[in-house]
Design a protein around this motif. Structure first.
Motif, PDB file in Angstrom:
ATOM      1  N   ASP A 177      33.279  13.879  29.203  1.00 28.58           N
ATOM      2  CA  ASP A 177      32.424  14.777  29.992  1.00 28.58           C
ATOM      3  C   ASP A 177      31.363  15.455  29.125  1.00 28.58           C
ATOM      4  O   ASP A 177      31.146  16.671  29.207  1.00 28.58           O
ATOM      5  CB  ASP A 177      33.277  15.838  30.704  1.00 28.58           C
ATOM      6  N   ASP A 178      30.705  14.669  28.255  1.00 25.31           N
ATOM      7  CA  ASP A 178      29.630  15.165  27.385  1.00 25.31           C
ATOM      8  C   ASP A 178      30.079  16.284  26.447  1.00 25.31           C
ATOM      9  O   ASP A 178      29.294  17.143  26.054  1.00 25.31           O
ATOM     10  CB  ASP A 178      28.417  15.620  28.209  1.00 25.31           C
ATOM     11  N   ARG A 179      31.363  16.280  26.098  1.00 23.93           N
ATOM     12  CA  ARG A 179      31.903  17.229  25.113  1.00 23.93           C
ATOM     13  C   ARG A 179      32.617  16.441  24.027  1.00 23.93           C
ATOM     14  O   ARG A 179      33.147  15.350  24.266  1.00 23.93           O
ATOM     15  CB  ARG A 179      32.905  18.198  25.772  1.00 23.93           C
ATOM     16  N   LEU A 180      32.632  16.992  22.824  1.00 24.18           N
ATOM     17  CA  LEU A 180      33.351  16.379  21.708  1.00 24.18           C
ATOM     18  C   LEU A 180      34.815  16.799  21.779  1.00 24.18           C
ATOM     19  O   LEU A 180      35.121  17.987  21.879  1.00 24.18           O
ATOM     20  CB  LEU A 180      32.748  16.825  20.371  1.00 24.18           C
ATOM     21  N   VAL A 181      35.704  15.807  21.765  1.00 23.80           N
ATOM     22  CA  VAL A 181      37.141  16.059  21.900  1.00 23.80           C
ATOM     23  C   VAL A 181      37.847  15.533  20.652  1.00 23.80           C
ATOM     24  O   VAL A 181      37.700  14.365  20.284  1.00 23.80           O
ATOM     25  CB  VAL A 181      37.704  15.365  23.158  1.00 23.80           C
ATOM     26  N   ARG A 182      38.610  16.412  20.017  1.00 23.86           N
ATOM     27  CA  ARG A 182      39.373  16.017  18.823  1.00 23.86           C
ATOM     28  C   ARG A 182      40.652  15.306  19.252  1.00 23.86           C
ATOM     29  O   ARG A 182      41.391  15.794  20.100  1.00 23.86           O
ATOM     30  CB  ARG A 182      39.726  17.236  17.986  1.00 23.86           C
ATOM     31  N   VAL A 183      40.895  14.163  18.612  1.00 24.68           N
ATOM     32  CA  VAL A 183      42.098  13.367  18.881  1.00 24.68           C
ATOM     33  C   VAL A 183      42.848  13.216  17.561  1.00 24.68           C
ATOM     34  O   VAL A 183      42.235  12.953  16.520  1.00 24.68           O
ATOM     35  CB  VAL A 183      41.710  11.974  19.429  1.00 24.68           C
ATOM     36  N   GLN A 184      44.156  13.390  17.606  1.00 25.25           N
ATOM     37  CA  GLN A 184      44.972  13.215  16.404  1.00 25.25           C
ATOM     38  C   GLN A 184      45.722  11.895  16.489  1.00 25.25           C
ATOM     39  O   GLN A 184      46.334  11.586  17.501  1.00 25.25           O
ATOM     40  CB  GLN A 184      45.964  14.371  16.250  1.00 25.25           C
ATOM     41  N   ARG A 185      45.629  11.135  15.414  1.00 23.27           N
ATOM     42  CA  ARG A 185      46.392   9.888  15.295  1.00 23.27           C
ATOM     43  C   ARG A 185      47.297   9.985  14.088  1.00 23.27           C
ATOM     44  O   ARG A 185      46.937  10.580  13.076  1.00 23.27           O
ATOM     45  CB  ARG A 185      45.459   8.689  15.116  1.00 23.27           C
ATOM     46  N   ARG A 186      48.485   9.376  14.189  1.00 21.79           N
ATOM     47  CA  ARG A 186      49.403   9.320  13.051  1.00 21.79           C
ATOM     48  C   ARG A 186      49.120   8.040  12.272  1.00 21.79           C
ATOM     49  O   ARG A 186      49.032   6.963  12.850  1.00 21.79           O
ATOM     50  CB  ARG A 186      50.852   9.344  13.530  1.00 21.79           C
ATOM     51  N   VAL A 187      48.930   8.183  10.966  1.00 20.35           N
ATOM     52  CA  VAL A 187      48.633   7.044  10.104  1.00 20.35           C
ATOM     53  C   VAL A 187      49.572   7.068   8.908  1.00 20.35           C
ATOM     54  O   VAL A 187      50.206   8.084   8.620  1.00 20.35           O
ATOM     55  CB  VAL A 187      47.149   7.067   9.635  1.00 20.35           C
ATOM     56  N   ASP A 188      49.652   5.931   8.215  1.00 19.87           N
ATOM     57  CA  ASP A 188      50.603   5.816   7.109  1.00 19.87           C
ATOM     58  C   ASP A 188      50.268   6.718   5.927  1.00 19.87           C
ATOM     59  O   ASP A 188      51.139   7.182   5.222  1.00 19.87           O
ATOM     60  CB  ASP A 188      50.701   4.363   6.636  1.00 19.87           C
ATOM     61  N   GLY A 189      49.004   6.938   5.695  1.00 15.45           N
ATOM     62  CA  GLY A 189      48.592   7.788   4.588  1.00 15.45           C
ATOM     63  C   GLY A 189      47.215   8.349   4.870  1.00 15.45           C
ATOM     64  O   GLY A 189      46.521   7.897   5.774  1.00 15.45           O
ATOM     65  N   THR A 190      46.815   9.354   4.102  1.00 14.24           N
ATOM     66  CA  THR A 190      45.505   9.953   4.307  1.00 14.24           C
ATOM     67  C   THR A 190      44.423   8.919   4.019  1.00 14.24           C
ATOM     68  O   THR A 190      44.354   8.389   2.913  1.00 14.24           O
ATOM     69  CB  THR A 190      45.321  11.167   3.383  1.00 14.24           C
ATOM     70  N   PRO A 191      43.572   8.601   5.005  1.00 13.33           N
ATOM     71  CA  PRO A 191      42.544   7.587   4.790  1.00 13.33           C
ATOM     72  C   PRO A 191      41.408   8.125   3.921  1.00 13.33           C
ATOM     73  O   PRO A 191      41.208   9.339   3.825  1.00 13.33           O
ATOM     74  CB  PRO A 191      42.044   7.281   6.207  1.00 13.33           C
ATOM     75  N   THR A 192      40.657   7.236   3.315  1.00 17.73           N
ATOM     76  CA  THR A 192      39.456   7.646   2.600  1.00 17.73           C
ATOM     77  C   THR A 192      38.433   8.101   3.634  1.00 17.73           C
ATOM     78  O   THR A 192      38.578   7.864   4.831  1.00 17.73           O
ATOM     79  CB  THR A 192      38.872   6.479   1.787  1.00 17.73           C
ATOM     80  N   VAL A 193      37.364   8.739   3.167  1.00 18.18           N
ATOM     81  CA  VAL A 193      36.300   9.184   4.066  1.00 18.18           C
ATOM     82  C   VAL A 193      35.713   7.983   4.799  1.00 18.18           C
ATOM     83  O   VAL A 193      35.490   8.025   6.014  1.00 18.18           O
ATOM     84  CB  VAL A 193      35.211   9.945   3.269  1.00 18.18           C
ATOM     85  N   ASP A 194      35.477   6.884   4.076  1.00 18.58           N
ATOM     86  CA  ASP A 194      34.888   5.712   4.722  1.00 18.58           C
ATOM     87  C   ASP A 194      35.855   5.064   5.712  1.00 18.58           C
ATOM     88  O   ASP A 194      35.448   4.645   6.794  1.00 18.58           O
ATOM     89  CB  ASP A 194      34.442   4.677   3.681  1.00 18.58           C
ATOM     90  N   ALA A 195      37.141   4.999   5.369  1.00 24.02           N
ATOM     91  CA  ALA A 195      38.124   4.411   6.291  1.00 24.02           C
ATOM     92  C   ALA A 195      38.195   5.223   7.581  1.00 24.02           C
ATOM     93  O   ALA A 195      38.254   4.657   8.680  1.00 24.02           O
ATOM     94  CB  ALA A 195      39.500   4.337   5.631  1.00 24.02           C
ATOM     95  N   GLN A 196      38.151   6.541   7.462  1.00 28.49           N
ATOM     96  CA  GLN A 196      38.201   7.381   8.657  1.00 28.49           C
ATOM     97  C   GLN A 196      36.948   7.169   9.512  1.00 28.49           C
ATOM     98  O   GLN A 196      37.022   7.109  10.738  1.00 28.49           O
ATOM     99  CB  GLN A 196      38.343   8.852   8.262  1.00 28.49           C
ATOM    100  N   LEU A 197      35.792   7.017   8.859  1.00 28.28           N
ATOM    101  CA  LEU A 197      34.557   6.744   9.593  1.00 28.28           C
ATOM    102  C   LEU A 197      34.652   5.400  10.316  1.00 28.28           C
ATOM    103  O   LEU A 197      34.229   5.278  11.472  1.00 28.28           O
ATOM    104  CB  LEU A 197      33.361   6.759   8.643  1.00 28.28           C
ATOM    105  N   GLN A 198      35.216   4.387   9.661  1.00 27.22           N
ATOM    106  CA  GLN A 198      35.341   3.068  10.300  1.00 27.22           C
ATOM    107  C   GLN A 198      36.286   3.134  11.500  1.00 27.22           C
ATOM    108  O   GLN A 198      36.065   2.462  12.512  1.00 27.22           O
ATOM    109  CB  GLN A 198      35.815   2.010   9.289  1.00 27.22           C
TER     110      GLN A 198
END
Length: 198
Positions: free
Chosen positions: A71-92
């Protein structure tokens, strides 16, 4: 001198001794059941091929925050991952868009229309995002939401305070929530009016 066959008491005694020996060879009874661990693999199959058991699926150990659109708003979503991703991995992960379940909940992305490809690197507490050229056939073209998704996602990390956008090594002017263009590093405050409350 001929031997007499053993008498009935002798045969009975021998049978009792044999039964006692057999009883001593079994597994003793236990009052409660206990878990038994399977032997380590790999396990041979009937075809002679060695296989390993499939890995057990477990919940990830780290939380990754991605910002999508509803609805034209930014919504934060949390995902569980195996480890903290790099900045580029998170962007991808962000560029890949919402999962089927996330789409079913009404989430979408504005990125295909404005940012088809991008790469990010960490410089101190800043994420530098090199944005590729957009193609002729793109989806949504709402650049404010698209760039807001990237800033909202990367500044959700504890090690990123600001995001700077580049194209070919030169600072890129990107729209903020108020519609003004900025070439300076951006924070989530630049898109605060677009971020849905948590």
């Amino acid at each position: 001198m001929s031997r007499r066959p053993p008498g009935p008491w002798c045969r009975l005694g021998a049978a009792l001794v044999a039964l006692g020996l057999l009883a001593g060879c079994g597994v003793p009874d236990e009052d409660t059941p206990r878990a038994v661990a399977p032997p380590p693999g790999p396990f041979p199959t009937s075809g002679g091929v060695v296989t390993t058991p499939p890995p057990t699926l477990t919940a990830g150990r780290a939380t990754e925050v991605l910002c999508f659109v509803r609805d034209d708003r930014l919504v934060r979503v949390q995902r569980r991952v195996d480890g903290t991703p790099t900045v580029d991995a998170q962007l991808q992960h962000l560029l890949a868009g919402p999962t089927a379940a996330e789409r079913d909940s009404g989430l979408s992305t504005a990125l295909p229309g404005a940012v088809a490809t991008a790469a990010a690197r960490h410089v101190g507490t800043e994420a530098e995002v090199d944005v590729g050229e957009t193609g002729d056939e793109t989806g949504r073209s709402d650049e404010v939401l698209a760039f807001g998704q990237i800033v909202c996602t990367l500044t959700a990390r504890s090690d990123v305070d600001t995001v700077e956008f580049l194209r070919g090594g030169t600072s890129l002017g990107v729209p903020r929530a108020d519609g003004s263009l900025s070439r300076r590093p951006l924070t989530v405050a630049d898109y605060a009016d677009l971020v849905a409350p948590r």
